[in-house]
Design a protein around this motif. Structure first.
Motif, PDB file in Angstrom:
ATOM      1  N   PHE A  66       0.849  -1.192   0.000  1.00 60.21           N
ATOM      2  CA  PHE A  66       0.000   0.000   0.000  1.00 60.21           C
ATOM      3  C   PHE A  66       0.888   1.246   0.000  1.00 60.21           C
ATOM      4  CE2 PHE A  66      -2.533  -3.516   1.650  1.00 60.21           C
ATOM      5  CZ  PHE A  66      -3.623  -3.443   0.797  1.00 60.21           C
ATOM      6  N   TYR A 113     -12.614   5.148  -4.909  1.00 57.68           N
ATOM      7  CA  TYR A 113     -12.582   4.074  -3.904  1.00 57.68           C
ATOM      8  C   TYR A 113     -11.304   3.227  -4.055  1.00 57.68           C
ATOM      9  CZ  TYR A 113     -14.052  -0.248  -1.520  1.00 57.68           C
ATOM     10  OH  TYR A 113     -14.126  -1.364  -0.712  1.00 57.68           O
ATOM     11  N   ASN A 162      -8.269   2.719  -1.406  1.00 60.44           N
ATOM     12  CA  ASN A 162      -7.776   1.403  -0.965  1.00 60.44           C
ATOM     13  C   ASN A 162      -6.269   1.279  -1.164  1.00 60.44           C
ATOM     14  OD1 ASN A 162      -8.209  -1.407  -0.005  1.00 60.44           O
ATOM     15  ND2 ASN A 162      -7.487  -1.867  -2.081  1.00 60.44           N
ATOM     16  N   GLY A 204      -8.474  -2.018   9.749  1.00 57.13           N
ATOM     17  CA  GLY A 204      -9.849  -1.552   9.625  1.00 57.13           C
ATOM     18  C   GLY A 204     -10.108  -0.679   8.410  1.00 57.13           C
ATOM     19  N   ASN A 205      -9.226  -0.759   7.413  1.00 57.73           N
ATOM     20  CA  ASN A 205      -9.434   0.028   6.183  1.00 57.73           C
ATOM     21  C   ASN A 205     -10.644  -0.461   5.403  1.00 57.73           C
ATOM     22  OD1 ASN A 205      -6.862   1.801   5.856  1.00 57.73           O
ATOM     23  ND2 ASN A 205      -6.098  -0.198   6.484  1.00 57.73           N
ATOM     24  N   GLY A 206     -10.802  -1.779   5.312  1.00 54.21           N
ATOM     25  CA  GLY A 206     -11.873  -2.348   4.492  1.00 54.21           C
ATOM     26  C   GLY A 206     -13.243  -1.877   4.953  1.00 54.21           C
ATOM     27  N   TYR A 225     -15.104 -10.319  -4.490  1.00 52.20           N
ATOM     28  CA  TYR A 225     -14.761  -8.955  -4.076  1.00 52.20           C
ATOM     29  C   TYR A 225     -13.259  -8.838  -3.815  1.00 52.20           C
ATOM     30  CZ  TYR A 225     -14.066  -5.089  -0.785  1.00 52.20           C
ATOM     31  OH  TYR A 225     -13.583  -3.967  -0.143  1.00 52.20           O
ATOM     32  N   MET A 243     -10.579  -6.618  -5.729  1.00 52.73           N
ATOM     33  CA  MET A 243      -9.819  -5.566  -5.037  1.00 52.73           C
ATOM     34  C   MET A 243      -8.313  -5.779  -5.193  1.00 52.73           C
ATOM     35  SD  MET A 243     -11.842  -3.320  -4.004  1.00 52.73           S
ATOM     36  CE  MET A 243     -10.782  -2.291  -2.990  1.00 52.73           C
ATOM     37  N   SER A 273     -15.292  -9.965   7.580  1.00 51.30           N
ATOM     38  CA  SER A 273     -14.769 -11.241   7.104  1.00 51.30           C
ATOM     39  C   SER A 273     -14.581 -11.226   5.604  1.00 51.30           C
ATOM     40  CB  SER A 273     -15.730 -12.348   7.500  1.00 51.30           C
ATOM     41  OG  SER A 273     -17.053 -11.915   7.303  1.00 51.30           O
ATOM     42  N   TYR A 274     -14.198 -10.067   5.093  1.00 56.52           N
ATOM     43  CA  TYR A 274     -13.918  -9.974   3.662  1.00 56.52           C
ATOM     44  C   TYR A 274     -12.511 -10.453   3.368  1.00 56.52           C
ATOM     45  CZ  TYR A 274     -18.191  -7.760   2.179  1.00 56.52           C
ATOM     46  OH  TYR A 274     -19.490  -7.519   1.859  1.00 56.52           O
ATOM     47  N   HIS A 275     -12.096 -11.449   4.102  1.00 61.29           N
ATOM     48  CA  HIS A 275     -10.798 -12.026   3.812  1.00 61.29           C
ATOM     49  C   HIS A 275     -10.948 -13.534   3.777  1.00 61.29           C
ATOM     50  CE1 HIS A 275     -10.989 -11.847   8.188  1.00 61.29           C
ATOM     51  NE2 HIS A 275     -11.113 -10.548   8.047  1.00 61.29           N
ATOM     52  N   ASN A 320      -6.647 -11.526   9.341  1.00 67.99           N
ATOM     53  CA  ASN A 320      -6.200 -10.864   8.163  1.00 67.99           C
ATOM     54  C   ASN A 320      -5.013  -9.969   8.516  1.00 67.99           C
ATOM     55  OD1 ASN A 320      -6.652  -9.887   5.664  1.00 67.99           O
ATOM     56  ND2 ASN A 320      -8.237  -8.461   6.298  1.00 67.99           N
TER      57      ASN A 320
END
Ligand SMILES: Nc1ncnc2c1ncn2[C@@H]1O[C@H](COP(=O)(O)OP(=O)(O)OP(=O)(O)O)[C@@H](O)[C@H]1O
Ligand SMILES: [Mg+2]
Length: 205
Positions: free
Chosen positions: A77, A105, A109, A117-119, A148, A152, A187-189, A194
């Motif tokens: 990043f 967006y 990212n 806590g970025n997501g 997703y 990303m 839980s987008y991992h 994560n």
């Protein structure tokens, strides 16, 4: 070891559990108390407020820019030394069409301004822009989590996949509590906790 936290939790599984529960409660409050309507839309200043609200019970750095360089998978990043300039640029990016909003967006990212806590905070930030500009939001229940994440991961190189995925999930139900809350699932991992790889730089604060 768990990330340093206000609750002195040392076990990372326990921290993940407590953090998810607490930030979900906070996200719900943001919605129920209509606080999102008072937050500046499409700027880092607005995102800071969202992040601060979600994570203030858990992390000392809630609402503050990270001071370490971080990477996930093969992606690094924005380096800390360029972060402030990157965020200023993002503030000025246009947001009047769907494509412009997703491009903004994606850039936010890439900046990944916070240590954790970025997501979750940036998905709320995205919904606020879509709501204001297009009177639509993402129905996150229609977004497959693996798709997703793949989109990303790909987005810094090519944003067509995330645009197609999110466009297909647009809804007019802009004040629906369930639609909103689905985006806050921590839980987008893929699995487990994560974590980032960290490169320590001068620790000033
Ligand atoms: N390899 C990657 N390249 C680019 N972006 C990524 C990559 N992996 C994850 N992301 C983005 O980073 C977000 C996760 O960031 P972070 O862990 O700081 O936030 P979170 O709120 O804890 O997580 P989550 O979004 O999983 O709920 C993902 O939602 C996704 O948008
Ligand atoms: Mg995370």
């Amino acid at each position: 070891m768990a990330l340093e936290n206000k609750l002195n939790i040392t076990d990372s599984a326990e921290l993940a559990r407590v953090e998810e529960k607490n930030s979900k409660q906070k996200a719900l409050e943001l919605f129920e108390k209509k606080l999102l309507d008072t937050i500046e839309v499409g700027t880092f200043s607005g995102l800071k407020k969202i992040h601060s609200y979600l994570f203030n019970d858990i992390y000392y750095f809630a609402g503050n820019m990270r001071t370490v360089n971080i990477a996930k998978g093969n992606f690094r990043f924005a380096p800390v030394i360029y972060l402030e300039a990157a965020l200023k640029n993002i503030d000025n990016m246009p947001q009047s069409t769907f494509d412009e909003i997703i491009e903004k967006y994606v850039e936010m990212n890439v900046a990944h301004p916070f240590r954790e806590g970025n997501g979750r905070s940036t998905r709320i930030w995205l919904d606020c822009i879509l709501k204001k500009e297009l009177h639509q939001v993402i129905d996150w229940s229609k977004v497959d989590k693996e798709d997703y994440l793949l989109a990303m991961e790909r987005s810094p190189i090519k944003d067509v996949e995330i645009k197609v995925l999110l466009k297909s999930a647009l809804t007019d139900k802009i004040d629906d509590r369930q639609v909103y809350m689905k985006g806050i699932d921590a839980s987008y991992h893929y699995e487990g906790y994560n974590t980032y790889s960290i490169e320590k730089i001068n620790e000033e604060n």
